[in-house]
Design a protein around this motif. Structure first.
Motif, mmCIF file in Angstrom:
data_model
loop_
_atom_site.group_PDB
_atom_site.id
_atom_site.type_symbol
_atom_site.label_atom_id
_atom_site.label_comp_id
_atom_site.label_asym_id
_atom_site.label_seq_id
_atom_site.Cartn_x
_atom_site.Cartn_y
_atom_site.Cartn_z
ATOM 1 N N ARG A 143 -12.369 23.349 8.964
ATOM 2 C CA ARG A 143 -11.317 22.345 8.813
ATOM 3 C C ARG A 143 -11.854 21.145 8.031
ATOM 4 N N ALA A 144 -11.073 20.679 7.065
ATOM 5 C CA ALA A 144 -11.389 19.457 6.320
ATOM 6 C C ALA A 144 -10.284 18.458 6.617
ATOM 7 N N VAL A 145 -10.651 17.229 6.888
ATOM 8 C CA VAL A 145 -9.655 16.228 7.252
ATOM 9 C C VAL A 145 -9.493 15.196 6.135
ATOM 10 N N SER A 146 -8.369 14.521 6.139
ATOM 11 C CA SER A 146 -8.077 13.458 5.180
ATOM 12 C C SER A 146 -7.722 12.196 5.961
ATOM 13 N N ILE A 147 -8.060 11.055 5.411
ATOM 14 C CA ILE A 147 -7.836 9.781 6.103
ATOM 15 C C ILE A 147 -6.507 9.171 5.663
ATOM 16 N N ALA A 148 -5.775 8.629 6.644
ATOM 17 C CA ALA A 148 -4.553 7.873 6.358
ATOM 18 C C ALA A 148 -4.428 6.753 7.380
ATOM 19 N N SER A 149 -4.129 5.567 6.906
ATOM 20 C CA SER A 149 -3.876 4.438 7.801
ATOM 21 C C SER A 149 -2.574 4.677 8.555
ATOM 22 N N LEU A 150 -2.471 4.046 9.714
ATOM 23 C CA LEU A 150 -1.339 4.301 10.604
ATOM 24 C C LEU A 150 -0.662 2.995 11.014
ATOM 25 N N TRP A 151 0.664 2.922 10.812
ATOM 26 C CA TRP A 151 1.488 1.788 11.267
ATOM 27 C C TRP A 151 2.511 2.359 12.244
ATOM 28 N N VAL A 152 2.582 1.798 13.435
ATOM 29 C CA VAL A 152 3.550 2.256 14.437
ATOM 30 C C VAL A 152 4.820 1.423 14.267
ATOM 31 N N THR A 175 7.560 6.765 16.215
ATOM 32 C CA THR A 175 7.623 7.048 14.789
ATOM 33 C C THR A 175 6.568 6.181 14.115
ATOM 34 N N VAL A 176 5.780 6.798 13.251
ATOM 35 C CA VAL A 176 4.686 6.101 12.578
ATOM 36 C C VAL A 176 4.824 6.257 11.071
ATOM 37 N N ARG A 177 4.122 5.403 10.359
ATOM 38 C CA ARG A 177 4.048 5.460 8.901
ATOM 39 C C ARG A 177 2.587 5.694 8.549
ATOM 40 N N LEU A 178 2.325 6.668 7.708
ATOM 41 C CA LEU A 178 0.966 7.013 7.305
ATOM 42 C C LEU A 178 0.806 6.760 5.809
ATOM 43 N N VAL A 179 -0.212 5.993 5.461
ATOM 44 C CA VAL A 179 -0.542 5.761 4.052
ATOM 45 C C VAL A 179 -1.879 6.438 3.785
ATOM 46 N N PRO A 180 -1.872 7.502 2.960
ATOM 47 C CA PRO A 180 -3.111 8.236 2.699
ATOM 48 C C PRO A 180 -4.104 7.444 1.853
ATOM 49 N N LEU A 181 -5.385 7.581 2.199
ATOM 50 C CA LEU A 181 -6.449 6.960 1.421
ATOM 51 C C LEU A 181 -6.549 7.638 0.056
ATOM 52 N N GLY A 197 -0.623 -1.165 16.434
ATOM 53 C CA GLY A 197 0.467 -0.632 15.627
ATOM 54 C C GLY A 197 0.544 -1.225 14.235
ATOM 55 N N THR A 198 -0.370 -2.111 13.876
ATOM 56 C CA THR A 198 -0.224 -2.857 12.622
ATOM 57 C C THR A 198 -1.125 -2.380 11.480
ATOM 58 N N GLY A 199 -1.343 -1.099 11.372
ATOM 59 C CA GLY A 199 -2.048 -0.555 10.220
ATOM 60 C C GLY A 199 -3.541 -0.741 10.201
ATOM 61 N N VAL A 200 -4.137 -1.106 11.334
ATOM 62 C CA VAL A 200 -5.579 -1.323 11.394
ATOM 63 C C VAL A 200 -6.330 0.002 11.502
ATOM 64 N N LEU A 201 -5.782 0.933 12.272
ATOM 65 C CA LEU A 201 -6.438 2.219 12.518
ATOM 66 C C LEU A 201 -6.318 3.126 11.289
ATOM 67 N N ARG A 202 -7.434 3.773 10.930
ATOM 68 C CA ARG A 202 -7.469 4.707 9.800
ATOM 69 C C ARG A 202 -8.018 6.051 10.292
ATOM 70 N N PRO A 203 -7.218 6.774 11.084
ATOM 71 C CA PRO A 203 -7.724 8.031 11.627
ATOM 72 C C PRO A 203 -7.779 9.140 10.573
ATOM 73 N N MET A 204 -8.445 10.229 10.982
ATOM 74 C CA MET A 204 -8.516 11.425 10.144
ATOM 75 C C MET A 204 -7.346 12.325 10.534
ATOM 76 N N SER A 238 0.830 -1.208 0.000
ATOM 77 C CA SER A 238 0.000 0.000 0.000
ATOM 78 C C SER A 238 0.865 1.259 0.000
ATOM 79 N N GLU A 239 2.048 1.199 0.629
ATOM 80 C CA GLU A 239 2.969 2.348 0.593
ATOM 81 C C GLU A 239 3.406 2.641 -0.838
ATOM 82 N N ILE A 240 3.696 1.581 -1.588
ATOM 83 C CA ILE A 240 4.147 1.763 -2.969
ATOM 84 C C ILE A 240 3.017 2.343 -3.817
#
Length: 198
Positions: A129-138, A151-157, A110-117, A83-85
């Motif tokens: 304010r307008a928000v965008s969703i990105a999954s989160l990996w710790v 440190t986290v990795r965010l993959v935008p929807l 920490g395993t990319g399950v959460l998809r916060p705004m 998904s990062e690629i």
């Protein structure tokens, strides 16, 4: 393809001169493959992939091998890297608000399950304010406690929403209207198709 063939095929996608911090190379991986030590070979290939980023096919083959070996976290990581690629990735240093100050009172996976705004600076047509969703990996931990930092990795929807976000930018995480955490962007890696040709 069976596990052995998947791993052999994936190893061919890593340049032979690539080495880990511990000087492990593709040749070392082949030694483990010859001896049917597939879990070790898979782990080493994941490490080797931190040097120059291998193609999508590499991660797809590793994900399939990890699934056959029933290595859930490894499979999740390999799918995450796919998904990062496809969508790009933002590495950031995240600080969650303490449980006493926020709605969340439980750790986040920490395993990319959460998809916060994320508030990344966009406004709605009405100026709100307008928000965008990105999954989160710790990175380096299975969970992050309220008040924790990592440190986290965010993959935008929707990657096109994030093109203006650069290292040093401060962004806020939301699970509802309130701020759940703040992050400072450390690195930006656009989707593979959007990367300039080398």
């Amino acid at each position: 393809m069976d596990v052995s063939e998947l791993l052999k095929s994936a190893s061919l996608l890593v340049p032979e001169e690539t080495a880990t911090e511990n000087d492990i190379t593709v040749r070392d991986v082949w030694d483990y493959l010859v001896n049917d030590e597939w879990e070790v070979a898979l782990g080493l290939l994941e490490e080797l992939a931190d040097a120059p980023s291998p193609p999508l096919a590499f991660w797809e083959k590793l994900a399939a091998a990890a699934e056959q070996l029933r290595l859930e976290r490894s499979a999740a990581w390999c799918h995450w890297r796919c998904s990062e690629i496809r969508n790009g990735v933002f590495r950031a240093y995240l600080t969650l608000r303490p449980a006493a100050e926020a709605r969340r009172t439980t750790p986040i996976s920490g395993t990319g399950v959460l998809r916060p705004m994320w508030d990344i600076g966009h406004l709605s047509p009405t100026g709100e304010r307008a928000v965008s969703i990105a999954s989160l990996w710790v990175e380096n931990t299975p969970v992050l406690e309220p008040g924790g930092r990592a440190t986290v990795r965010l993959v935008p929807l929707t990657p096109s929403h994030w093109t203006h976000v650069q290292p040093g930018r401060r962004i806020t995480m939301h699970e509802d209207r309130t701020v759940a955490g703040t992050a400072v962007v450390l690195e930006v890696h656009p989707p593979a198709a959007a990367q300039p040709a080398g």
